[in-house]
Design a protein around this motif. Structure first.
Motif, PDB file in Angstrom:
ATOM      1  N   LEU A 325       0.857  -1.183   0.000  1.00  0.00           N
ATOM      2  CA  LEU A 325       0.000   0.000   0.000  1.00  0.00           C
ATOM      3  C   LEU A 325       0.894   1.235   0.000  1.00  0.00           C
ATOM      4  CD1 LEU A 325      -2.849   1.200   0.163  1.00  0.00           C
ATOM      5  CD2 LEU A 325      -2.633   1.132   2.663  1.00  0.00           C
ATOM      6  N   VAL A 326       0.723   2.080  -1.008  1.00  0.00           N
ATOM      7  CA  VAL A 326       1.512   3.305  -1.131  1.00  0.00           C
ATOM      8  C   VAL A 326       0.621   4.482  -0.743  1.00  0.00           C
ATOM      9  CG1 VAL A 326       2.845   4.766  -2.686  1.00  0.00           C
ATOM     10  CG2 VAL A 326       2.875   2.282  -2.982  1.00  0.00           C
ATOM     11  N   LEU A 327       0.954   5.154   0.368  1.00  0.00           N
ATOM     12  CA  LEU A 327       0.139   6.250   0.871  1.00  0.00           C
ATOM     13  C   LEU A 327       0.597   7.570   0.261  1.00  0.00           C
ATOM     14  CD1 LEU A 327      -0.091   5.293   4.654  1.00  0.00           C
ATOM     15  CD2 LEU A 327      -1.699   4.766   2.809  1.00  0.00           C
ATOM     16  N   ARG A 328      -0.346   8.265  -0.392  1.00  0.00           N
ATOM     17  CA  ARG A 328      -0.063   9.596  -0.919  1.00  0.00           C
ATOM     18  C   ARG A 328      -1.140  10.558  -0.381  1.00  0.00           C
ATOM     19  NH1 ARG A 328       1.277   6.470  -5.802  1.00  0.00           N
ATOM     20  NH2 ARG A 328       3.565   6.289  -5.891  1.00  0.00           N
ATOM     21  N   ASN A 329      -1.597  11.463  -1.198  1.00  0.00           N
ATOM     22  CA  ASN A 329      -2.455  12.538  -0.665  1.00  0.00           C
ATOM     23  C   ASN A 329      -3.906  12.497  -1.136  1.00  0.00           C
ATOM     24  OD1 ASN A 329      -0.259  13.737   0.737  1.00  0.00           O
ATOM     25  ND2 ASN A 329       0.448  14.671  -1.185  1.00  0.00           N
ATOM     26  N   SER A 330      -4.367  11.336  -1.625  1.00  0.00           N
ATOM     27  CA  SER A 330      -5.762  11.272  -2.090  1.00  0.00           C
ATOM     28  C   SER A 330      -6.695  10.695  -1.035  1.00  0.00           C
ATOM     29  CB  SER A 330      -5.851  10.433  -3.374  1.00  0.00           C
ATOM     30  OG  SER A 330      -5.523   9.075  -3.106  1.00  0.00           O
ATOM     31  N   THR A 331      -6.203  10.451   0.177  1.00  0.00           N
ATOM     32  CA  THR A 331      -7.035   9.883   1.239  1.00  0.00           C
ATOM     33  C   THR A 331      -6.874  10.683   2.523  1.00  0.00           C
ATOM     34  OG1 THR A 331      -5.255   8.302   1.757  1.00  0.00           O
ATOM     35  CG2 THR A 331      -7.046   7.521   0.343  1.00  0.00           C
ATOM     36  N   ALA A 332      -7.987  10.821   3.254  1.00  0.00           N
ATOM     37  CA  ALA A 332      -8.023  11.528   4.537  1.00  0.00           C
ATOM     38  C   ALA A 332      -9.285  11.077   5.269  1.00  0.00           C
ATOM     39  CB  ALA A 332      -8.027  13.039   4.315  1.00  0.00           C
ATOM     40  N   PRO A 333      -9.436  11.399   6.559  1.00  0.00           N
ATOM     41  CA  PRO A 333     -10.689  11.065   7.252  1.00  0.00           C
ATOM     42  C   PRO A 333     -11.881  11.699   6.545  1.00  0.00           C
ATOM     43  CG  PRO A 333      -8.995  11.689   8.828  1.00  0.00           C
ATOM     44  CD  PRO A 333      -8.445  12.002   7.464  1.00  0.00           C
ATOM     45  N   PRO A 334     -13.062  11.105   6.679  1.00  0.00           N
ATOM     46  CA  PRO A 334     -14.257  11.659   6.025  1.00  0.00           C
ATOM     47  C   PRO A 334     -14.641  12.995   6.654  1.00  0.00           C
ATOM     48  CG  PRO A 334     -14.871   9.903   7.536  1.00  0.00           C
ATOM     49  CD  PRO A 334     -13.374   9.891   7.460  1.00  0.00           C
ATOM     50  N   PRO A 335     -15.492  13.768   5.969  1.00  0.00           N
ATOM     51  CA  PRO A 335     -15.948  15.045   6.527  1.00  0.00           C
ATOM     52  C   PRO A 335     -16.677  14.836   7.849  1.00  0.00           C
ATOM     53  CG  PRO A 335     -16.522  14.855   4.202  1.00  0.00           C
ATOM     54  CD  PRO A 335     -16.054  13.515   4.642  1.00  0.00           C
TER      55      PRO A 335
END
Length: 356
Positions: A325-335
């Motif tokens: 799994l490569v973590l970049r900047n397209s994921t974050a906690p939901p609103p």
């Protein structure tokens, strides 16, 4: 020294027999480490290059390996091809590349053509591989290794990735961030890997106590355009806070769909892909994705084929490589509240990259 340097000249300069030089150059046992070092040093100094054509002729081989790719435009296939080419270059083998473009008849014709003594073996990337083509390979006694077969039980040496655990990890990442309304874009349905990846998604959801909403699951081909179109519909009609896509190009289309609808990625909406194509690191934001080691897959498959050409038996018919799994900047906690902001009317898609 002028003219082509001969093996006899290397032997004389190194103080060994021509047979010893030949054995060292061909990686055969029998010489001490000191002798090997001396022969290689002298060969390099004199500019000796083995006569590959003569060596292949003596062994009854062409020195050529055939490769049949699904097409010659996909970054997925090109990354695998790059690994194959690198491995064959180190083995002093040449590569003859063809493309089937998902045409079973063309694929069979290419195999028949290559099997007329033109190549010593063949690699196939995600082939259609109908039963008649498999029978043809066996009749021709043509060594073959299949990379990413459409079905896992194909009766040929094959190399795949761990699709199940890769997709479970990608889905679990979103769950750990707090997402519960996660959409899923399946790949092409004639690929068994599509079902295996979806099973990984389902199991990650189930083990977290989350229901898989069938309204949030859609089939799609491995293209940017389909990802954009399908993600637009899912976001507009059902309001997920995240999408997991079965291929990077679909994921990149999903990012642009969310942005076209006025959502910020990743603050309002998260996306996870599968492949780790070069575009995944180059997109904005960078795509969080499950990495298939495509270059390594090409190298490993080429090594396996070379072993078959040498008459060796593979330890395993089915070779599997892991994913990361490569973590970049397209994921974050939901609103806050777990709901995505209401989307606005979508603007037309930009022209995206081609098929994965």
């Amino acid at each position: 020294m002028t003219g082509r340097v001969t093996i006899a000249q290397v032997a004389e300069a190194a103080g060994v027999s021509a047979m010893t030089v030949s054995n060292v150059m061909n990686g055969k046992p029998g010489a001490s480490e000191e002798t090997r070092r001396r022969v290689m040093e002298v060969a390099g100094r004199l500019g000796y290059r083995p006569n590959v054509s003569a060596r292949n002729l003596k062994a009854g081989r062409t020195g050529l390996v055939g490769l049949i790719a699904l097409d010659l435009t996909s970054q997925y296939g090109l990354e695998i091809l790059r690994g194959v080419a690198d491995e064959l270059a180190s083995a002093e083998q040449e590569l003859l590349v063809n493309a089937s473009y998902h045409d079973a008849v063309r694929e069979k014709d290419r195999i028949e053509f290559l099997g007329r003594g033109l190549v010593d073996g063949v690699l196939m990337i995600a082939p259609v591989l109908e039963d008649e083509t498999v029978k043809l390979l066996r009749r021709q006694n043509l060594p073959c290794v299949v990379i990413d077969p459409r079905r896992m039980d194909v009766p040929l040496p094959r190399l795949t990735v761990d699709n199940y655990h890769g997709m479970r990890a990608g889905t679990q990442h979103l769950i750990d961030l707090g997402h519960t309304r996660i959409a899923y874009l399946r790949g092409e349905e004639d690929l068994e890997s599509t079902s295996i990846r979806f099973q990984g998604f389902e199991d990650a959801m189930r083990l977290a106590g989350l229901e898989v909403d069938e309204n949030l699951v859609a089939s799609c081909d491995f293209s940017y355009a389909c990802g954009f179109r399908t993600a637009t519909r899912l976001i507009t009609d059902h309001g997920p806070t995240a999408i997991v896509a079965g291929a990077d190009l679909m994921a990149l289309g999903s990012i642009d769909a969310a942005r076209a609808l006025g959502l910020n990625v990743p603050t309002d909406f998260s996306v996870v892909g599968f492949d780790d194509l070069p575009q995944a690191a180059q997109s904005f934001p960078g795509l969080t994705t499950v990495r298939q080691p495509l270059h390594d897959m090409g190298q490993k498959a080429a090594r396996a084929l070379l072993s078959l050409i040498e008459g060796q038996q593979l330890l395993m018919e089915h070779m599997e490589v892991g994913t990361d799994l490569v973590l970049r900047n397209s994921t974050a906690p939901p609103p806050p509240g777990g709901d995505a902001p209401a989307p606005r009317e979508a603007v037309p898609a930009r022209r995206g990259p081609g098929r994965a």
